[in-house]
Design a protein around this motif. Structure first.
Motif, PDB file in Angstrom:
ATOM      1  N   GLU A 240      -8.771  -5.712  -5.761  1.00 44.29           N
ATOM      2  CA  GLU A 240      -8.015  -6.595  -4.892  1.00 44.29           C
ATOM      3  C   GLU A 240      -7.816  -7.949  -5.560  1.00 44.29           C
ATOM      4  OE1 GLU A 240      -8.449  -5.834  -0.251  1.00 44.29           O
ATOM      5  OE2 GLU A 240     -10.302  -6.532  -1.163  1.00 44.29           O
ATOM      6  N   THR A 241      -6.646  -8.522  -5.353  1.00 43.00           N
ATOM      7  CA  THR A 241      -6.400  -9.867  -5.849  1.00 43.00           C
ATOM      8  C   THR A 241      -6.996 -10.881  -4.871  1.00 43.00           C
ATOM      9  OG1 THR A 241      -4.305 -10.122  -4.672  1.00 43.00           O
ATOM     10  CG2 THR A 241      -4.234  -9.069  -6.849  1.00 43.00           C
ATOM     11  N   ILE A 242      -7.122 -12.118  -5.315  1.00 44.93           N
ATOM     12  CA  ILE A 242      -7.574 -13.191  -4.428  1.00 44.93           C
ATOM     13  C   ILE A 242      -6.659 -13.283  -3.213  1.00 44.93           C
ATOM     14  CG2 ILE A 242      -7.903 -15.685  -4.211  1.00 44.93           C
ATOM     15  CD1 ILE A 242     -10.075 -14.344  -5.836  1.00 44.93           C
ATOM     16  N   GLU A 243      -5.376 -13.127  -3.443  1.00 47.07           N
ATOM     17  CA  GLU A 243      -4.391 -13.191  -2.357  1.00 47.07           C
ATOM     18  C   GLU A 243      -4.630 -12.089  -1.330  1.00 47.07           C
ATOM     19  OE1 GLU A 243      -0.079 -12.603  -3.254  1.00 47.07           O
ATOM     20  OE2 GLU A 243      -0.130 -14.799  -3.138  1.00 47.07           O
ATOM     21  N   ASP A 244      -4.926 -10.885  -1.788  1.00 48.04           N
ATOM     22  CA  ASP A 244      -5.203  -9.779  -0.875  1.00 48.04           C
ATOM     23  C   ASP A 244      -6.446 -10.070  -0.038  1.00 48.04           C
ATOM     24  OD1 ASP A 244      -3.052  -8.193  -1.724  1.00 48.04           O
ATOM     25  OD2 ASP A 244      -4.209  -7.331  -3.372  1.00 48.04           O
ATOM     26  N   ILE A 245      -7.472 -10.649  -0.670  1.00 51.52           N
ATOM     27  CA  ILE A 245      -8.697 -10.988   0.055  1.00 51.52           C
ATOM     28  C   ILE A 245      -8.408 -12.068   1.093  1.00 51.52           C
ATOM     29  CG2 ILE A 245     -11.002 -12.001  -0.183  1.00 51.52           C
ATOM     30  CD1 ILE A 245     -11.072 -10.706  -3.011  1.00 51.52           C
ATOM     31  N   GLU A 246      -7.603 -13.056   0.728  1.00 55.22           N
ATOM     32  CA  GLU A 246      -7.230 -14.114   1.672  1.00 55.22           C
ATOM     33  C   GLU A 246      -6.506 -13.538   2.884  1.00 55.22           C
ATOM     34  OE1 GLU A 246      -6.329 -18.259  -0.501  1.00 55.22           O
ATOM     35  OE2 GLU A 246      -5.004 -16.631  -1.121  1.00 55.22           O
TER      36      GLU A 246
END
Length: 274
Positions: free
Chosen positions: A3-9
């Motif tokens: 997961e990207t940071i954006e997906d986690i956000e």
């Protein structure tokens, strides 16, 4: 895949909205919800989803603004006229046999489908014995639906759709033009209950003879689609009707066996189980 940071956000924001406000978007189709959240971030001027989440949690005025991005409010009156013609020619003859009727427009958005059905039922002589329920999770959309005001430049399309649907009257009989707006007659909503309702978290609220929920399921993942279809099944009277969008299907739902195709080309189904 990592997961990207954006997906986690995004995951954290959806969880926060659910826990704090009880709006549940966690099982919406992820590609669609991600696209809408990134658009919201850009339009609202945030550098990150996390920064937007902070304001959503601490400023209650932010939630309605975010809901306007997370819910789809694009529709038109008598959209897909052949659907309304099928209702008029195939479903209405069955509904005539009831002493009273309940119709649920689920995910009513700004009200275009509600007014289409209200006009159709009036033309077919059923309006006097029909109670409509118009529901959406977006309070701003519900307010717009209750107002019944649309840009005048949309009326040509609405009028042509109405004609193609087999309308017996002129659409102009139902609205007045005022300063670039079409204001639909209050009588069309005299037997309408407008209500905040979530297909994700809320329960059934009556025995319906017709449920029209079009172009909503396509924004849900498979699990949530199945849940919503089960909700519709439990909300329908036996032999009641369900209309969904042209790109939607009951095929993969565990409830599919509880319905039969009534007008297959128009995605109109009939409940068959007790």
């Amino acid at each position: 895949m990592t997961e990207t940071i954006e997906d986690i956000e995004i995951e954290l924001l959806l969880q926060a909205v659910y826990q704090h406000y009880h709006y549940d978007f966690r099982n919406y189709a992820r590609a669609s919800i991600k696209r809408r959240l990134l658009h919201a971030r850009s339009q609202l001027g945030y550098d990150s989803i996390s920064a937007m989440q902070s304001d959503v949690l601490h400023d209650r005025t932010m939630l309605p603004r975010l809901l306007n991005y997370l819910t789809v409010q694009v529709s038109e009156m008598f959209r897909d006229p052949s659907y309304f013609r099928a209702l008029r020619e195939k479903v209405i003859p069955h509904l005539r046999t009831y002493a009273s009727l309940k119709v649920w427009v689920a995910g009513c958005s700004n009200g275009e489908e509600l007014y289409s059905l209200s006009i159709l039922f009036r033309e077919e002589g059923l309006a006097h014995k029909t109670l409509f329920y118009a529901t959406d999770i977006n309070p701003t959309a519900l307010q717009a639906a209750e107002a019944g005001v649309y840009p005048l430049d949309q009326i040509r399309l609405f009028t042509e759709n109405h004609r193609k649907s087999g309308g017996h009257s002129s659409l102009s009989d139902y609205y007045t033009a005022d300063y670039g707006r079409a204001v639909f007659d209050k009588s069309l909503r005299s037997q309408v209950v407008f209500s905040d309702h979530s297909l994700v978290t809320d329960a059934v609220f009556g025995e319906m003879h017709l449920i029209s929920c079009r172009n909503v399921l396509i924004y849900f993942n498979r699990e949530l689609q199945n849940h919503a279809i089960g909700l519709f099944h439990d909300s329908l009277a036996r032999r009641g009707f369900l209309g969904i969008g042209s790109k939607e299907s009951l095929r993969f739902s565990e409830h599919a066996g509880s319905f039969s195709e009534f007008v297959g080309d128009e995605k109109i189904y009939q409940r068959t189980t007790p």
